[in-house]
Scaffold this active site. Structure first.
Site, PDB file in Angstrom:
ATOM      1  N   ASN A  97       0.837  -1.200   0.000  1.00 48.09           N
ATOM      2  CA  ASN A  97       0.000   0.000   0.000  1.00 48.09           C
ATOM      3  C   ASN A  97       0.874   1.253   0.000  1.00 48.09           C
ATOM      4  O   ASN A  97       1.857   1.333   0.744  1.00 48.09           O
ATOM      5  CB  ASN A  97      -0.887  -0.014   1.261  1.00 48.09           C
ATOM      6  N   HIS A 138      -5.159   9.691  -2.132  1.00 47.88           N
ATOM      7  CA  HIS A 138      -5.317  10.997  -1.481  1.00 47.88           C
ATOM      8  C   HIS A 138      -5.093  12.086  -2.537  1.00 47.88           C
ATOM      9  O   HIS A 138      -3.983  12.277  -3.018  1.00 47.88           O
ATOM     10  CB  HIS A 138      -4.300  11.165  -0.340  1.00 47.88           C
ATOM     11  N   GLU A 174      -7.562   4.468   0.355  1.00 47.08           N
ATOM     12  CA  GLU A 174      -7.694   5.582   1.304  1.00 47.08           C
ATOM     13  C   GLU A 174      -8.188   6.840   0.601  1.00 47.08           C
ATOM     14  O   GLU A 174      -7.673   7.942   0.810  1.00 47.08           O
ATOM     15  CB  GLU A 174      -6.358   5.862   2.015  1.00 47.08           C
TER      16      GLU A 174
END
Length: 346
Positions: free
Chosen positions: A175, A214, A243
């Site tokens: 990740n 993000h 995320e």
């Protein structure tokens, strides 16, 4: 709901969760209704689960896993190997020499087997390794990362082997942020791709790669995202957006009203484009927003003057981004309604 529409095409739509928010009935209701996979924001990180050496606190993690199972949700475990949010006793011990390198490796092995073993069979995906590549161009594995500096780069594939041994059925992910072209140069994506290709060739049990997603409206949408997800998938990997959020400049952390009216259009646009990139790759198995309400977002605390990053506002009301995502999923699930050509007789 987002989860129902996504499930019709085999996609899990998820969110990060702060377990104490489950005490708020409205929050818990939205969480149960809208999301089919959950990620603990902090409650599985080493600093939280073992604040003192040998003394564990599983209360937050247990609560979230129990909630997920009660509501038909899967769980993404986050995170096993990361330079951040390590317990003070560990970093201090390494710094003062009371924990040797061999002891550090053994402590990491014990940490992975303890946590992964505790939730064996209950975690769908684990973020095994997190944020190891530099932001530079060219990008490389960061030699100053705590784990690489102390144990060398081979500790990353070793962590995957330990995690696979602890739970052979869990999907194991690498990740990172900016690995889908968000940096504009694609340098970090290139480095991650080359490393993942090497790891796969060596037989390391890496099953997937997670792009954090993000974004910030001031930088525009990364147009190479879909292509980067596709090339990760070409390695035989599953992919995931892990995320997702889209931050912008706001009037303050409490109200989080965008200061530029155009940002109210850019925000849902970038969320929608990110989901469409994911939808274009059949190997993308989950799309996770990093928290769903602005009140709990991490963004105002880390990016001065920014916020409005999630899909629900500070009053837990859905924002335009929510409805755009819903529309995208509805089209993906059902397709556009067919129409019959009509001609006028002359």
């Amino acid at each position: 709901s987002l989860r129902e529409l996504a499930e019709r095409i085999g996609l899990r739509f998820g969110t990060a969760v702060i377990p104490f928010d489950l005490d708020t009935a409205e929050y818990a209701a939205v969480l149960a209704e809208q999301f089919s996979v959950v990620t603990p924001g902090n409650e599985m990180k080493w600093q939280v689960v073992e604040p003192q050496r040998g003394l564990y606190d599983w209360s937050g993690a247990d609560r979230l896993v129990d909630f997920a199972e009660q509501h038909g949700q899967l769980v993404r475990g986050h995170v096993l190997l990361w330079h951040n949010q390590l317990p003070d006793w560990l970093t201090t011990g390494v710094d003062d020499g009371s924990i040797s390198k061999s002891q550090l490796a053994e402590l990491l092995k014990q940490r992975i087997f303890t946590e992964v073993g505790r939730y064996r069979g209950r975690i769908w995906q684990w973020d095994v390794a997190n944020e190891f590549f530099t932001d530079s161009n060219p990008s490389t594995l960061n030699p100053n990362d705590f784990w690489i500096k102390n144990l060398g780069p081979d500790i990353i594939p070793q962590a995957f082997r330990w995690a696979h041994e602890a739970d052979p059925r869990a999907l194991l992910f690498y990740n990172d942020y900016n690995i889908a072209g968000e940096d504009g140069t694609n340098a970090k994506s290139d480095a991650a791709y080359a490393w993942l290709k090497q790891m796969k060739a060596q037989g390391v049990p890496i099953h997937g790669v997670g792009d954090q997603g993000h974004l910030d409206t001031q930088y525009g949408f990364p147009t190479k995202m879909a292509d980067n997800l596709k090339r990760f998938a070409s390695l035989g990997l599953k992919v995931a957006i892990t995320e997702a959020d889209v931050r912008t400049f706001v009037d303050g952390p409490d109200t989080q009203v965008p200061t530029d009216h155009l940002a109210t259009f850019a925000h849902p646009y970038e969320f929608s484009q990110m989901l469409k990139a994911a939808l274009s790759v059949p190997e993308c198995i989950s799309f996770t927003v990093w928290g769903f309400g602005d009140k709990d977002s991490w963004v105002p605390g880390f990016f001065t003057g920014e916020g409005y990053a999630t899909i629900y506002d500070v009053d837990l009301q859905p924002k335009p981004a929510y409805f755009d995502l819903q529309q995208d999923l509805r089209l993906a699930a059902h397709g556009a309604p067919r129409r019959v050509p009509t001609y006028l007789n002359h």
